[in-house]
Design a protein around this motif. Sequence first.
Motif, PDB file in Angstrom:
ATOM      1  N   TYR A  13      16.969  49.344   1.072  1.00 47.12           N
ATOM      2  CA  TYR A  13      16.012  49.646   2.137  1.00 47.12           C
ATOM      3  C   TYR A  13      15.404  51.030   1.920  1.00 47.12           C
ATOM      4  O   TYR A  13      14.183  51.190   1.883  1.00 47.12           O
ATOM      5  CB  TYR A  13      16.739  49.558   3.479  1.00 47.12           C
ATOM      6  N   PHE A  14      16.265  52.027   1.753  1.00 43.82           N
ATOM      7  CA  PHE A  14      15.779  53.400   1.616  1.00 43.82           C
ATOM      8  C   PHE A  14      15.135  53.664   0.251  1.00 43.82           C
ATOM      9  O   PHE A  14      14.131  54.372   0.167  1.00 43.82           O
ATOM     10  CB  PHE A  14      16.895  54.405   1.913  1.00 43.82           C
ATOM     11  N   THR A  67      17.164  60.663   2.855  1.00 45.12           N
ATOM     12  CA  THR A  67      18.550  61.029   2.572  1.00 45.12           C
ATOM     13  C   THR A  67      19.426  60.350   3.608  1.00 45.12           C
ATOM     14  O   THR A  67      19.182  60.507   4.812  1.00 45.12           O
ATOM     15  CB  THR A  67      18.751  62.555   2.657  1.00 45.12           C
ATOM     16  N   THR A  68      20.383  59.558   3.174  1.00 41.05           N
ATOM     17  CA  THR A  68      21.337  58.962   4.110  1.00 41.05           C
ATOM     18  C   THR A  68      22.517  59.920   4.206  1.00 41.05           C
ATOM     19  O   THR A  68      23.207  60.157   3.226  1.00 41.05           O
ATOM     20  CB  THR A  68      21.775  57.558   3.662  1.00 41.05           C
ATOM     21  N   LYS A  81      22.784  57.494   9.735  1.00 44.84           N
ATOM     22  CA  LYS A  81      22.099  58.737  10.106  1.00 44.84           C
ATOM     23  C   LYS A  81      21.325  59.172   8.885  1.00 44.84           C
ATOM     24  O   LYS A  81      21.876  59.320   7.806  1.00 44.84           O
ATOM     25  CB  LYS A  81      23.124  59.791  10.520  1.00 44.84           C
ATOM     26  N   TRP A  82      19.996  59.351   9.040  1.00 44.76           N
ATOM     27  CA  TRP A  82      19.146  59.657   7.903  1.00 44.76           C
ATOM     28  C   TRP A  82      18.191  60.800   8.222  1.00 44.76           C
ATOM     29  O   TRP A  82      17.912  61.087   9.380  1.00 44.76           O
ATOM     30  CB  TRP A  82      18.346  58.430   7.463  1.00 44.76           C
ATOM     31  N   THR A  83      17.718  61.431   7.151  1.00 44.43           N
ATOM     32  CA  THR A  83      16.649  62.423   7.239  1.00 44.43           C
ATOM     33  C   THR A  83      15.599  62.042   6.215  1.00 44.43           C
ATOM     34  O   THR A  83      15.932  61.652   5.090  1.00 44.43           O
ATOM     35  CB  THR A  83      17.174  63.846   6.935  1.00 44.43           C
ATOM     36  N   MET A  84      14.340  62.149   6.618  1.00 49.28           N
ATOM     37  CA  MET A  84      13.230  61.850   5.723  1.00 49.28           C
ATOM     38  C   MET A  84      12.421  63.131   5.547  1.00 49.28           C
ATOM     39  O   MET A  84      12.050  63.771   6.520  1.00 49.28           O
ATOM     40  CB  MET A  84      12.340  60.764   6.328  1.00 49.28           C
ATOM     41  N   LYS A  95       9.393  66.689   7.960  1.00 50.07           N
ATOM     42  CA  LYS A  95      10.830  66.410   7.963  1.00 50.07           C
ATOM     43  C   LYS A  95      11.152  65.833   9.327  1.00 50.07           C
ATOM     44  O   LYS A  95      10.807  66.418  10.356  1.00 50.07           O
ATOM     45  CB  LYS A  95      11.637  67.684   7.725  1.00 50.07           C
ATOM     46  N   PHE A  96      11.763  64.648   9.329  1.00 52.44           N
ATOM     47  CA  PHE A  96      12.156  64.019  10.580  1.00 52.44           C
ATOM     48  C   PHE A  96      13.436  63.246  10.318  1.00 52.44           C
ATOM     49  O   PHE A  96      13.800  62.981   9.183  1.00 52.44           O
ATOM     50  CB  PHE A  96      11.041  63.145  11.158  1.00 52.44           C
ATOM     51  N   GLU A  97      14.127  62.931  11.402  1.00 45.38           N
ATOM     52  CA  GLU A  97      15.420  62.274  11.233  1.00 45.38           C
ATOM     53  C   GLU A  97      15.629  61.222  12.300  1.00 45.38           C
ATOM     54  O   GLU A  97      14.905  61.159  13.292  1.00 45.38           O
ATOM     55  CB  GLU A  97      16.548  63.301  11.258  1.00 45.38           C
TER      56      GLU A  97
END
Length: 128
Positions: A13-14, A67-68, A81-84, A95-97
């Motif tokens: 997915y990511f 980033t997972t 929990k992820w950050t993009m 940058k959002f999460e």
Amino acid sequence: MSTETIEKAVAAYFSNIAAMNPEGWVNNFAEDAISHDPVGEPPAKVHEGFREFIGQLQAVFAKLEPTTEHIFIASNEAAVKWTMTGVSKSGKSVKFEGITIFEVNAEGKIQTTRAYWNPAQMIAQLRS
């Protein structure tokens, strides 16, 4: 269901978002998959128009890097929990999460997603 099967579906997915690969991303989902992304918006049938979702990403972003940070697996589900981070084609950094809940079916395909994040935060960064 094995932990490895769920981890593989989440990773695909990511990685397909990062590659902005619409076919790979959609093929990771069951034919009747539903996405609540973000939760609070009407749910969408992934195989009906979600290729456009990746197309929208391609139109706006030159680069996206998910980033997972944490993956919690229970039964056939995972909470991630992820950050993009990303760079728009106009050079703006974002940058959002969030947290996405994945339900994976017996075939190892994503059946349902429930994504908890705030798109307005990303849009504000693109406009600043």
